[in-house]
Design an enzyme around this catalytic site. Structure first.
Site, PDB file in Angstrom:
ATOM      1  N   ASP A  60      31.318  46.688   3.859  1.00  0.00           N
ATOM      2  CA  ASP A  60      32.370  45.464   3.933  1.00  0.00           C
ATOM      3  C   ASP A  60      32.234  44.682   2.837  1.00  0.00           C
ATOM      4  O   ASP A  60      33.492  44.136   2.535  1.00  0.00           O
ATOM      5  CB  ASP A  60      32.186  44.880   5.214  1.00  0.00           C
ATOM      6  CG  ASP A  60      32.223  45.629   6.377  1.00  0.00           C
ATOM      7  OD1 ASP A  60      31.393  45.600   7.452  1.00  0.00           O
ATOM      8  OD2 ASP A  60      33.206  46.600   6.467  1.00  0.00           O
ATOM      9  N   GLY A  61      31.051  44.536   1.954  1.00  0.00           N
ATOM     10  CA  GLY A  61      31.012  43.646   0.980  1.00  0.00           C
ATOM     11  C   GLY A  61      31.972  44.218  -0.108  1.00  0.00           C
ATOM     12  O   GLY A  61      32.788  43.573  -0.891  1.00  0.00           O
ATOM     13  N   ASN A 134      37.660  36.797   4.830  1.00  0.00           N
ATOM     14  CA  ASN A 134      36.733  36.700   6.180  1.00  0.00           C
ATOM     15  C   ASN A 134      36.734  35.171   6.533  1.00  0.00           C
ATOM     16  O   ASN A 134      37.385  34.835   7.721  1.00  0.00           O
ATOM     17  CB  ASN A 134      35.309  37.184   6.136  1.00  0.00           C
ATOM     18  CG  ASN A 134      35.118  38.642   6.425  1.00  0.00           C
ATOM     19  OD1 ASN A 134      36.053  39.254   6.883  1.00  0.00           O
ATOM     20  ND2 ASN A 134      34.159  39.176   6.125  1.00  0.00           N
ATOM     21  N   GLU A 135      36.116  34.356   5.888  1.00  0.00           N
ATOM     22  CA  GLU A 135      35.904  33.041   6.134  1.00  0.00           C
ATOM     23  C   GLU A 135      35.578  32.095   5.224  1.00  0.00           C
ATOM     24  O   GLU A 135      35.178  32.633   4.050  1.00  0.00           O
ATOM     25  CB  GLU A 135      34.801  33.065   7.269  1.00  0.00           C
ATOM     26  CG  GLU A 135      33.380  32.770   7.009  1.00  0.00           C
ATOM     27  CD  GLU A 135      32.911  34.317   6.800  1.00  0.00           C
ATOM     28  OE1 GLU A 135      32.902  34.970   7.364  1.00  0.00           O
ATOM     29  OE2 GLU A 135      32.433  34.606   5.768  1.00  0.00           O
ATOM     30  N   ARG A 162      25.712  17.894  13.883  1.00  0.00           N
ATOM     31  CA  ARG A 162      24.633  18.635  12.948  1.00  0.00           C
ATOM     32  C   ARG A 162      24.583  20.042  13.349  1.00  0.00           C
ATOM     33  O   ARG A 162      24.447  20.639  14.519  1.00  0.00           O
ATOM     34  CB  ARG A 162      23.130  18.004  13.150  1.00  0.00           C
ATOM     35  CG  ARG A 162      22.998  16.437  12.850  1.00  0.00           C
ATOM     36  CD  ARG A 162      21.826  15.873  13.338  1.00  0.00           C
ATOM     37  NE  ARG A 162      21.827  14.395  13.084  1.00  0.00           N
ATOM     38  CZ  ARG A 162      22.519  13.677  13.831  1.00  0.00           C
ATOM     39  NH1 ARG A 162      23.421  13.772  14.772  1.00  0.00           N
ATOM     40  NH2 ARG A 162      22.374  12.056  13.378  1.00  0.00           N
ATOM     41  N   ASP A 164      23.520  24.276  11.347  1.00  0.00           N
ATOM     42  CA  ASP A 164      23.303  25.078  10.113  1.00  0.00           C
ATOM     43  C   ASP A 164      24.418  25.169   9.277  1.00  0.00           C
ATOM     44  O   ASP A 164      24.678  25.325   8.124  1.00  0.00           O
ATOM     45  CB  ASP A 164      22.919  26.531  10.409  1.00  0.00           C
ATOM     46  CG  ASP A 164      21.479  26.564  11.008  1.00  0.00           C
ATOM     47  OD1 ASP A 164      21.005  27.726  11.420  1.00  0.00           O
ATOM     48  OD2 ASP A 164      20.881  25.490  11.358  1.00  0.00           O
TER      49      ASP A 164
HETATM   50  N1  LIG Z   1      24.776  36.124  10.700  1.00  0.00           N
HETATM   51  C1  LIG Z   1      25.736  37.164  10.314  1.00  0.00           C
HETATM   52  O1  LIG Z   1      26.194  38.035  10.780  1.00  0.00           O
HETATM   53  C2  LIG Z   1      26.274  36.872   8.895  1.00  0.00           C
HETATM   54  C3  LIG Z   1      25.410  36.215   7.980  1.00  0.00           C
HETATM   55  C4  LIG Z   1      25.922  35.907   6.691  1.00  0.00           C
HETATM   56  C5  LIG Z   1      27.227  36.618   6.183  1.00  0.00           C
HETATM   57  N2  LIG Z   1      27.801  37.359   7.236  1.00  0.00           N
HETATM   58  C6  LIG Z   1      29.060  37.950   6.878  1.00  0.00           C
HETATM   59  O2  LIG Z   1      28.818  38.804   5.682  1.00  0.00           O
HETATM   60  C7  LIG Z   1      30.177  38.906   4.967  1.00  0.00           C
HETATM   61  C8  LIG Z   1      29.919  39.241   3.841  1.00  0.00           C
HETATM   62  O3  LIG Z   1      29.870  40.868   3.813  1.00  0.00           O
HETATM   63  P1  LIG Z   1      28.711  41.581   2.914  1.00  0.00           P
HETATM   64  O4  LIG Z   1      28.801  42.838   3.456  1.00  0.00           O
HETATM   65  O5  LIG Z   1      29.254  41.055   1.458  1.00  0.00           O
HETATM   66  O6  LIG Z   1      27.488  40.712   3.122  1.00  0.00           O
HETATM   67  P2  LIG Z   1      26.118  41.151   3.987  1.00  0.00           P
HETATM   68  O7  LIG Z   1      25.634  42.453   3.125  1.00  0.00           O
HETATM   69  O8  LIG Z   1      25.217  40.227   4.187  1.00  0.00           O
HETATM   70  O9  LIG Z   1      26.719  41.835   5.487  1.00  0.00           O
HETATM   71  C9  LIG Z   1      26.550  40.801   6.270  1.00  0.00           C
HETATM   72  C10 LIG Z   1      27.124  41.907   7.590  1.00  0.00           C
HETATM   73  O10 LIG Z   1      28.574  41.516   8.112  1.00  0.00           O
HETATM   74  C11 LIG Z   1      29.287  42.708   8.147  1.00  0.00           C
HETATM   75  N3  LIG Z   1      30.704  42.387   7.782  1.00  0.00           N
HETATM   76  C12 LIG Z   1      31.251  41.720   6.803  1.00  0.00           C
HETATM   77  N4  LIG Z   1      32.429  41.645   7.089  1.00  0.00           N
HETATM   78  C13 LIG Z   1      32.922  42.053   8.350  1.00  0.00           C
HETATM   79  C14 LIG Z   1      33.899  42.013   9.023  1.00  0.00           C
HETATM   80  N5  LIG Z   1      35.096  41.561   8.548  1.00  0.00           N
HETATM   81  N6  LIG Z   1      33.868  42.493  10.266  1.00  0.00           N
HETATM   82  C15 LIG Z   1      32.400  42.863  10.639  1.00  0.00           C
HETATM   83  N7  LIG Z   1      31.568  42.849  10.090  1.00  0.00           N
HETATM   84  C16 LIG Z   1      31.394  42.486   8.734  1.00  0.00           C
HETATM   85  C17 LIG Z   1      28.429  43.662   6.843  1.00  0.00           C
HETATM   86  O11 LIG Z   1      29.102  44.862   7.462  1.00  0.00           O
HETATM   87  C18 LIG Z   1      27.191  43.449   7.245  1.00  0.00           C
HETATM   88  O12 LIG Z   1      26.763  44.001   8.173  1.00  0.00           O
HETATM   89  C19 LIG Z   1      30.618  37.385   5.137  1.00  0.00           C
HETATM   90  O13 LIG Z   1      32.009  37.214   4.905  1.00  0.00           O
HETATM   91  C20 LIG Z   1      30.121  36.968   6.549  1.00  0.00           C
HETATM   92  O14 LIG Z   1      31.020  37.034   7.410  1.00  0.00           O
HETATM   93  C21 LIG Z   1      27.329  37.485   8.449  1.00  0.00           C
HETATM   94  N1  LIG Z   2      30.843  45.417  -7.356  1.00  0.00           N
HETATM   95  C1  LIG Z   2      29.833  44.710  -6.906  1.00  0.00           C
HETATM   96  N2  LIG Z   2      28.957  44.081  -7.668  1.00  0.00           N
HETATM   97  C2  LIG Z   2      28.101  43.431  -7.438  1.00  0.00           C
HETATM   98  N3  LIG Z   2      27.561  43.467  -5.948  1.00  0.00           N
HETATM   99  C3  LIG Z   2      28.227  44.266  -5.109  1.00  0.00           C
HETATM  100  C4  LIG Z   2      29.414  45.059  -5.597  1.00  0.00           C
HETATM  101  N4  LIG Z   2      29.990  45.679  -4.586  1.00  0.00           N
HETATM  102  C5  LIG Z   2      29.295  45.285  -3.543  1.00  0.00           C
HETATM  103  N5  LIG Z   2      28.218  44.583  -3.780  1.00  0.00           N
HETATM  104  C6  LIG Z   2      27.249  43.853  -3.097  1.00  0.00           C
HETATM  105  O1  LIG Z   2      26.298  45.045  -2.486  1.00  0.00           O
HETATM  106  C7  LIG Z   2      25.891  44.516  -1.237  1.00  0.00           C
HETATM  107  C8  LIG Z   2      26.237  45.763  -0.375  1.00  0.00           C
HETATM  108  O2  LIG Z   2      27.382  46.175  -0.669  1.00  0.00           O
HETATM  109  P1  LIG Z   2      28.407  46.656   0.816  1.00  0.00           P
HETATM  110  O3  LIG Z   2      28.445  45.401   1.789  1.00  0.00           O
HETATM  111  O4  LIG Z   2      29.363  47.180   0.162  1.00  0.00           O
HETATM  112  O5  LIG Z   2      27.390  47.822   1.410  1.00  0.00           O
HETATM  113  P2  LIG Z   2      26.318  47.501   2.816  1.00  0.00           P
HETATM  114  O6  LIG Z   2      25.820  46.100   2.563  1.00  0.00           O
HETATM  115  O7  LIG Z   2      25.371  48.369   2.760  1.00  0.00           O
HETATM  116  O8  LIG Z   2      27.626  47.568   4.010  1.00  0.00           O
HETATM  117  P3  LIG Z   2      27.907  46.656   5.098  1.00  0.00           P
HETATM  118  O9  LIG Z   2      28.320  45.684   4.335  1.00  0.00           O
HETATM  119  O10 LIG Z   2      29.135  47.533   5.493  1.00  0.00           O
HETATM  120  O11 LIG Z   2      26.913  46.695   6.113  1.00  0.00           O
HETATM  121  C9  LIG Z   2      26.877  43.351  -0.630  1.00  0.00           C
HETATM  122  O12 LIG Z   2      26.071  42.359  -0.720  1.00  0.00           O
HETATM  123  C10 LIG Z   2      27.801  43.445  -1.829  1.00  0.00           C
HETATM  124  O13 LIG Z   2      28.236  42.018  -2.034  1.00  0.00           O
END
Ligand SMILES: NC(=O)c1ccc[n+]([C@@H]2O[C@H](COP(=O)([O-])OP(=O)(O)OC[C@H]3O[C@@H](n4cnc5c(N)ncnc54)[C@H](O)[C@@H]3O)[C@@H](O)[C@H]2O)c1
Ligand SMILES: Nc1ncnc2c1ncn2[C@@H]1O[C@H](COP(=O)(O)OP(=O)(O)OP(=O)(O)O)[C@@H](O)[C@H]1O
Length: 275
Positions: A60-61, A134-135, A162, A164
Protein backbone atom coordinates in the site's frame (compact mmCIF):
# COMPACT_ATOMS: atom_id res chain seq x y z
CA UNK A 1 -3.11 2.65 -24.76
CA UNK A 2 0.43 3.10 -26.08
CA UNK A 3 2.54 3.88 -22.99
CA UNK A 4 2.43 2.16 -19.58
CA UNK A 5 4.26 3.13 -16.37
CA UNK A 6 5.64 0.43 -14.07
CA UNK A 7 6.59 1.70 -10.59
CA UNK A 8 8.46 -0.53 -8.17
CA UNK A 9 9.65 -0.22 -4.58
CA UNK A 10 13.44 0.26 -4.49
CA UNK A 11 13.45 -1.27 -1.02
CA UNK A 12 11.96 -4.52 -2.36
CA UNK A 13 14.20 -6.07 -5.08
CA UNK A 14 11.51 -8.60 -6.05
CA UNK A 15 9.34 -5.72 -7.26
CA UNK A 16 12.12 -4.46 -9.54
CA UNK A 17 12.57 -7.94 -11.03
CA UNK A 18 8.82 -8.28 -11.55
CA UNK A 19 8.85 -4.83 -13.13
CA UNK A 20 11.46 -5.96 -15.67
CA UNK A 21 9.32 -9.01 -16.59
CA UNK A 22 6.17 -6.92 -16.99
CA UNK A 23 8.04 -4.30 -19.05
CA UNK A 24 9.31 -7.05 -21.38
CA UNK A 25 5.78 -8.49 -21.71
CA UNK A 26 4.41 -5.05 -22.59
CA UNK A 27 7.28 -4.37 -25.04
CA UNK A 28 6.53 -7.63 -26.87
CA UNK A 29 3.04 -6.24 -27.47
CA UNK A 30 4.36 -3.04 -28.99
CA UNK A 31 3.77 -0.78 -25.98
CA UNK A 32 6.21 1.82 -24.70
CA UNK A 33 7.12 1.42 -21.03
CA UNK A 34 8.44 3.73 -18.29
CA UNK A 35 10.02 1.62 -15.51
CA UNK A 36 11.21 3.30 -12.32
CA UNK A 37 10.64 4.36 -8.73
CA UNK A 38 8.70 7.26 -7.21
CA UNK A 39 12.00 9.11 -6.87
CA UNK A 40 12.89 8.69 -10.56
CA UNK A 41 9.35 9.65 -11.53
CA UNK A 42 9.88 12.97 -9.74
CA UNK A 43 13.27 13.41 -11.45
CA UNK A 44 11.99 12.68 -14.98
CA UNK A 45 8.39 13.93 -15.22
CA UNK A 46 8.57 14.33 -19.01
CA UNK A 47 9.24 10.58 -19.39
CA UNK A 48 6.36 9.71 -17.04
CA UNK A 49 3.83 12.15 -18.51
CA UNK A 50 2.97 10.07 -21.62
CA UNK A 51 1.94 7.06 -19.50
CA UNK A 52 -1.77 6.26 -19.66
CA UNK A 53 -1.69 3.82 -16.75
CA UNK A 54 0.72 3.42 -13.80
CA UNK A 55 1.27 -0.03 -12.31
CA UNK A 56 2.34 0.01 -8.65
CA UNK A 57 4.38 -3.09 -7.73
CA UNK A 58 4.55 -3.39 -3.95
CA UNK A 59 2.25 -2.84 -1.04
CA UNK A 60 0.00 0.00 0.00
CA UNK A 61 2.88 2.37 0.60
CA UNK A 62 3.99 1.98 -2.99
CA UNK A 63 0.39 2.47 -4.16
CA UNK A 64 0.27 5.69 -2.12
CA UNK A 65 3.44 6.88 -3.83
CA UNK A 66 2.10 5.87 -7.24
CA UNK A 67 -1.10 7.76 -6.46
CA UNK A 68 0.84 11.02 -6.09
CA UNK A 69 2.27 10.46 -9.57
CA UNK A 70 -1.17 9.56 -10.90
CA UNK A 71 -2.68 12.73 -9.43
CA UNK A 72 0.11 14.89 -10.88
CA UNK A 73 -0.18 13.40 -14.36
CA UNK A 74 -3.90 12.51 -14.25
CA UNK A 75 -3.26 8.83 -14.89
CA UNK A 76 -4.99 5.84 -13.26
CA UNK A 77 -3.19 3.46 -10.91
CA UNK A 78 -3.26 -0.34 -11.03
CA UNK A 79 -2.03 -1.86 -7.75
CA UNK A 80 -0.12 -5.13 -8.09
CA UNK A 81 -0.02 -7.00 -4.77
CA UNK A 82 3.60 -7.54 -3.79
CA UNK A 83 3.50 -6.21 -0.21
CA UNK A 84 2.58 -7.67 3.16
CA UNK A 85 -1.07 -6.57 3.02
CA UNK A 86 -1.56 -4.84 -0.36
CA UNK A 87 -5.10 -3.86 0.54
CA UNK A 88 -5.33 -1.43 -2.38
CA UNK A 89 -4.00 -3.87 -4.97
CA UNK A 90 -6.34 -5.04 -7.75
CA UNK A 91 -4.23 -7.87 -9.19
CA UNK A 92 -1.37 -10.14 -8.12
CA UNK A 93 2.05 -10.71 -9.70
CA UNK A 94 0.48 -13.73 -11.41
CA UNK A 95 -2.84 -12.22 -12.51
CA UNK A 96 -1.39 -8.86 -13.65
CA UNK A 97 -0.99 -10.12 -17.24
CA UNK A 98 -4.64 -11.19 -17.49
CA UNK A 99 -5.62 -7.84 -16.00
CA UNK A 100 -3.50 -5.93 -18.50
CA UNK A 101 -5.07 -7.87 -21.39
CA UNK A 102 -8.50 -6.68 -20.16
CA UNK A 103 -7.44 -3.04 -19.79
CA UNK A 104 -5.48 -2.96 -23.06
CA UNK A 105 -8.62 -4.18 -24.84
CA UNK A 106 -10.63 -1.26 -23.40
CA UNK A 107 -12.19 -3.46 -20.71
CA UNK A 108 -12.28 -2.98 -16.96
CA UNK A 109 -13.42 0.26 -15.27
CA UNK A 110 -11.96 3.24 -13.45
CA UNK A 111 -13.11 4.82 -10.19
CA UNK A 112 -12.41 8.33 -8.90
CA UNK A 113 -11.13 8.44 -5.32
CA UNK A 114 -11.63 11.51 -3.11
CA UNK A 115 -8.48 13.17 -1.74
CA UNK A 116 -8.03 15.46 1.26
CA UNK A 117 -6.06 18.68 1.26
CA UNK A 118 -4.22 19.99 4.34
CA UNK A 119 -3.33 23.69 4.74
CA UNK A 120 -1.24 25.11 7.57
CA UNK A 121 -1.56 28.84 8.30
CA UNK A 122 0.99 30.57 10.52
CA UNK A 123 0.20 34.18 11.49
CA UNK A 124 -2.31 34.24 8.67
CA UNK A 125 0.20 33.08 6.04
CA UNK A 126 -0.16 29.71 4.28
CA UNK A 127 3.07 27.80 4.89
CA UNK A 128 2.03 24.28 3.90
CA UNK A 129 -0.47 22.89 1.41
CA UNK A 130 -0.57 19.29 0.19
CA UNK A 131 -2.82 16.35 -0.67
CA UNK A 132 -3.37 12.90 0.79
CA UNK A 133 -5.16 9.80 -0.49
CA UNK A 134 -5.58 8.04 2.86
CA UNK A 135 -5.62 10.70 5.56
CA UNK A 136 -4.20 13.80 7.17
CA UNK A 137 -3.08 13.01 10.72
CA UNK A 138 -2.29 15.51 13.49
CA UNK A 139 -0.07 13.61 15.86
CA UNK A 140 2.32 13.95 18.77
CA UNK A 141 6.00 14.08 17.93
CA UNK A 142 7.09 12.59 21.27
CA UNK A 143 5.80 9.10 21.98
CA UNK A 144 5.18 9.84 25.66
CA UNK A 145 3.04 12.96 25.17
CA UNK A 146 -0.48 13.64 23.91
CA UNK A 147 -1.74 16.38 21.65
CA UNK A 148 -4.29 18.76 23.17
CA UNK A 149 -6.26 19.89 20.14
CA UNK A 150 -9.33 22.03 19.57
CA UNK A 151 -11.49 21.00 16.62
CA UNK A 152 -13.93 23.14 14.65
CA UNK A 153 -16.25 22.12 11.82
CA UNK A 154 -17.01 24.84 9.27
CA UNK A 155 -15.59 27.34 11.83
CA UNK A 156 -18.04 26.15 14.49
CA UNK A 157 -16.13 24.91 17.60
CA UNK A 158 -16.82 21.21 18.18
CA UNK A 159 -14.67 20.20 21.14
CA UNK A 160 -11.12 19.94 22.39
CA UNK A 161 -9.47 16.84 23.67
CA UNK A 162 -6.25 15.09 24.49
CA UNK A 163 -5.24 12.16 22.29
CA UNK A 164 -2.36 10.48 20.52
CA UNK A 165 -3.70 12.23 17.45
CA UNK A 166 -6.68 13.11 15.33
CA UNK A 167 -7.15 12.43 11.65
CA UNK A 168 -9.36 13.27 8.68
CA UNK A 169 -9.63 10.29 6.35
CA UNK A 170 -11.05 9.65 2.93
CA UNK A 171 -13.06 6.55 2.02
CA UNK A 172 -9.82 5.04 0.72
CA UNK A 173 -8.13 5.65 4.05
CA UNK A 174 -11.14 4.40 6.05
CA UNK A 175 -9.63 0.90 5.93
CA UNK A 176 -6.22 2.13 7.09
CA UNK A 177 -5.29 4.13 10.20
CA UNK A 178 -8.89 5.35 10.61
CA UNK A 179 -10.11 1.75 10.92
CA UNK A 180 -7.40 0.93 13.44
CA UNK A 181 -8.55 3.97 15.44
CA UNK A 182 -12.14 2.73 15.53
CA UNK A 183 -13.60 4.46 12.50
CA UNK A 184 -16.15 2.94 10.12
CA UNK A 185 -15.40 1.49 6.69
CA UNK A 186 -16.64 3.71 3.86
CA UNK A 187 -17.31 2.35 0.38
CA UNK A 188 -14.47 3.54 -1.90
CA UNK A 189 -17.06 5.36 -4.02
CA UNK A 190 -18.03 7.58 -1.08
CA UNK A 191 -16.82 11.20 -1.10
CA UNK A 192 -17.57 11.67 2.63
CA UNK A 193 -14.82 12.57 5.08
CA UNK A 194 -14.10 10.85 8.39
CA UNK A 195 -12.98 12.66 11.56
CA UNK A 196 -11.43 10.11 13.92
CA UNK A 197 -9.60 10.49 17.24
CA UNK A 198 -6.55 8.27 17.81
CA UNK A 199 -6.52 6.93 21.38
CA UNK A 200 -8.51 9.86 22.80
CA UNK A 201 -8.17 10.37 26.57
CA UNK A 202 -11.57 10.41 28.31
CA UNK A 203 -13.21 11.63 25.14
CA UNK A 204 -16.73 10.75 24.16
CA UNK A 205 -16.33 12.08 20.62
CA UNK A 206 -17.19 9.22 18.26
CA UNK A 207 -15.82 9.02 14.73
CA UNK A 208 -17.81 11.47 12.60
CA UNK A 209 -18.81 10.88 8.97
CA UNK A 210 -18.90 14.34 7.40
CA UNK A 211 -20.16 15.65 4.04
CA UNK A 212 -17.51 16.29 1.38
CA UNK A 213 -17.81 20.09 1.54
CA UNK A 214 -16.88 20.20 5.25
CA UNK A 215 -13.89 22.18 6.52
CA UNK A 216 -12.23 20.67 9.59
CA UNK A 217 -9.94 23.03 11.56
CA UNK A 218 -7.43 22.10 14.24
CA UNK A 219 -5.58 24.36 16.67
CA UNK A 220 -3.34 23.31 19.53
CA UNK A 221 -4.94 24.05 22.89
CA UNK A 222 -1.60 23.41 24.55
CA UNK A 223 1.74 23.07 22.86
CA UNK A 224 3.35 19.69 22.95
CA UNK A 225 5.63 18.77 20.02
CA UNK A 226 3.21 18.05 17.16
CA UNK A 227 3.31 17.20 13.45
CA UNK A 228 0.90 16.60 10.65
CA UNK A 229 1.47 13.49 8.54
CA UNK A 230 0.00 12.81 5.10
CA UNK A 231 -0.49 9.15 4.17
CA UNK A 232 2.07 8.22 6.81
CA UNK A 233 4.79 9.27 4.42
CA UNK A 234 5.08 13.06 4.40
CA UNK A 235 5.10 15.13 7.59
CA UNK A 236 5.31 18.79 8.62
CA UNK A 237 6.09 20.20 12.11
CA UNK A 238 3.33 22.23 13.77
CA UNK A 239 3.98 25.25 16.01
CA UNK A 240 1.75 26.44 18.92
CA UNK A 241 -0.35 29.07 17.10
CA UNK A 242 -0.69 27.30 13.74
CA UNK A 243 -4.10 26.72 12.19
CA UNK A 244 -4.56 23.48 10.27
CA UNK A 245 -7.46 23.24 7.81
CA UNK A 246 -8.46 19.98 6.17
CA UNK A 247 -10.91 19.89 3.27
CA UNK A 248 -11.83 17.63 0.41
CA UNK A 249 -9.47 18.33 -2.50
CA UNK A 250 -10.69 19.32 -5.95
CA UNK A 251 -8.31 16.74 -7.38
CA UNK A 252 -9.17 13.05 -7.56
CA UNK A 253 -7.13 9.87 -7.92
CA UNK A 254 -8.26 7.20 -10.39
CA UNK A 255 -7.79 3.49 -9.83
CA UNK A 256 -8.04 0.91 -12.63
CA UNK A 257 -10.17 -2.16 -11.91
CA UNK A 258 -10.71 -5.47 -13.66
CA UNK A 259 -13.05 -6.96 -11.04
CA UNK A 260 -16.61 -5.79 -10.24
CA UNK A 261 -17.08 -3.09 -7.58
CA UNK A 262 -18.30 -5.67 -5.02
CA UNK A 263 -14.77 -7.15 -5.11
CA UNK A 264 -13.88 -4.51 -2.49
CA UNK A 265 -16.10 -6.23 0.09
CA UNK A 266 -14.78 -9.66 -0.83
CA UNK A 267 -11.19 -8.52 -0.29
CA UNK A 268 -12.22 -6.68 2.91
CA UNK A 269 -13.70 -9.82 4.45
CA UNK A 270 -10.72 -11.90 3.29
CA UNK A 271 -8.32 -9.49 5.01
CA UNK A 272 -10.44 -9.17 8.15
CA UNK A 273 -10.39 -12.98 8.43
CA UNK A 274 -6.58 -12.79 8.29
CA UNK A 275 -6.44 -10.62 11.45
N1 LIG B 1 -2.14 1.69 13.43
C1 LIG B 1 -2.28 1.65 12.11
O1 LIG B 1 -3.04 0.88 11.50
C2 LIG B 1 -1.47 2.59 11.29
C3 LIG B 1 -0.45 3.33 11.85
C4 LIG B 1 0.27 4.20 11.02
C5 LIG B 1 -0.06 4.32 9.67
N2 LIG B 1 -1.07 3.57 9.20
C6 LIG B 1 -1.46 3.69 7.81
O2 LIG B 1 -0.36 3.39 6.96
C7 LIG B 1 -0.53 4.23 5.81
C8 LIG B 1 0.78 4.30 5.09
O3 LIG B 1 0.94 3.00 4.51
P1 LIG B 1 2.42 2.44 4.34
O4 LIG B 1 2.28 1.08 3.74
O5 LIG B 1 3.26 3.46 3.67
O6 LIG B 1 2.89 2.39 5.83
P2 LIG B 1 3.13 1.13 6.70
O7 LIG B 1 4.13 0.25 6.03
O8 LIG B 1 3.35 1.61 8.09
O9 LIG B 1 1.69 0.44 6.58
C9 LIG B 1 0.72 0.53 7.60
C10 LIG B 1 -0.33 -0.51 7.30
O10 LIG B 1 -1.46 0.17 6.73
C11 LIG B 1 -1.87 -0.54 5.57
N3 LIG B 1 -2.57 0.38 4.68
C12 LIG B 1 -2.08 1.48 4.10
N4 LIG B 1 -3.05 2.09 3.37
C13 LIG B 1 -4.17 1.33 3.50
C14 LIG B 1 -5.50 1.43 3.01
N5 LIG B 1 -5.88 2.45 2.24
N6 LIG B 1 -6.40 0.46 3.36
C15 LIG B 1 -6.03 -0.57 4.15
N7 LIG B 1 -4.78 -0.71 4.66
C16 LIG B 1 -3.86 0.24 4.34
C17 LIG B 1 -0.57 -1.08 5.00
O11 LIG B 1 -0.82 -2.14 4.13
C18 LIG B 1 0.11 -1.56 6.28
O12 LIG B 1 -0.42 -2.81 6.65
C19 LIG B 1 -1.01 5.56 6.38
O13 LIG B 1 -1.72 6.31 5.41
C20 LIG B 1 -1.92 5.10 7.50
O14 LIG B 1 -3.28 5.03 7.06
C21 LIG B 1 -1.78 2.70 9.96
N1 LIG C 1 9.97 4.50 -3.77
C1 LIG C 1 10.13 4.34 -2.45
N2 LIG C 1 11.12 4.95 -1.81
C2 LIG C 1 11.27 4.78 -0.48
N3 LIG C 1 10.45 4.05 0.30
C3 LIG C 1 9.45 3.42 -0.32
C4 LIG C 1 9.24 3.52 -1.71
N4 LIG C 1 8.15 2.77 -2.04
C5 LIG C 1 7.71 2.23 -0.88
N5 LIG C 1 8.49 2.64 0.14
C6 LIG C 1 8.31 2.35 1.58
O1 LIG C 1 8.58 1.00 1.80
C7 LIG C 1 7.73 0.56 2.85
C8 LIG C 1 7.12 -0.72 2.43
O2 LIG C 1 6.53 -0.49 1.15
P1 LIG C 1 5.07 -1.05 0.88
O3 LIG C 1 4.09 -0.40 1.78
O4 LIG C 1 4.84 -0.96 -0.59
O5 LIG C 1 5.22 -2.60 1.23
P2 LIG C 1 4.63 -3.32 2.51
O6 LIG C 1 4.68 -2.40 3.70
O7 LIG C 1 5.29 -4.62 2.56
O8 LIG C 1 3.13 -3.58 2.05
P3 LIG C 1 1.78 -3.10 2.78
O9 LIG C 1 1.92 -1.62 2.94
O10 LIG C 1 0.73 -3.52 1.79
O11 LIG C 1 1.70 -3.84 4.08
C9 LIG C 1 6.65 1.61 3.07
O12 LIG C 1 6.89 2.28 4.29
C10 LIG C 1 6.83 2.55 1.94
O13 LIG C 1 6.63 3.91 2.32
Amino acid sequence: MHTIGVLYNPLAPATAQAGERIAAWLGERGLSVWLGTSQSARDEPDLVAPCQLMLALGGDGTVLRAARIGITHNMPILGVAMGHLSFMAEVTEESVYEGLEVLLNSGGWYDQRTLVRARVLRQGQEIFNDLALNEVLLSRRDVARVVHVSVAIDDMPLTSYRADGVLVSTATGSTAYALAAGGPVLDPRSDSLLLVTVAGHLTSLPALVLPPDTKISWTLARHHPTIISLDGQWSFPIEPDDLIEVTRAQEICRFAHVYPQAHFYQSLTQRLRRQ
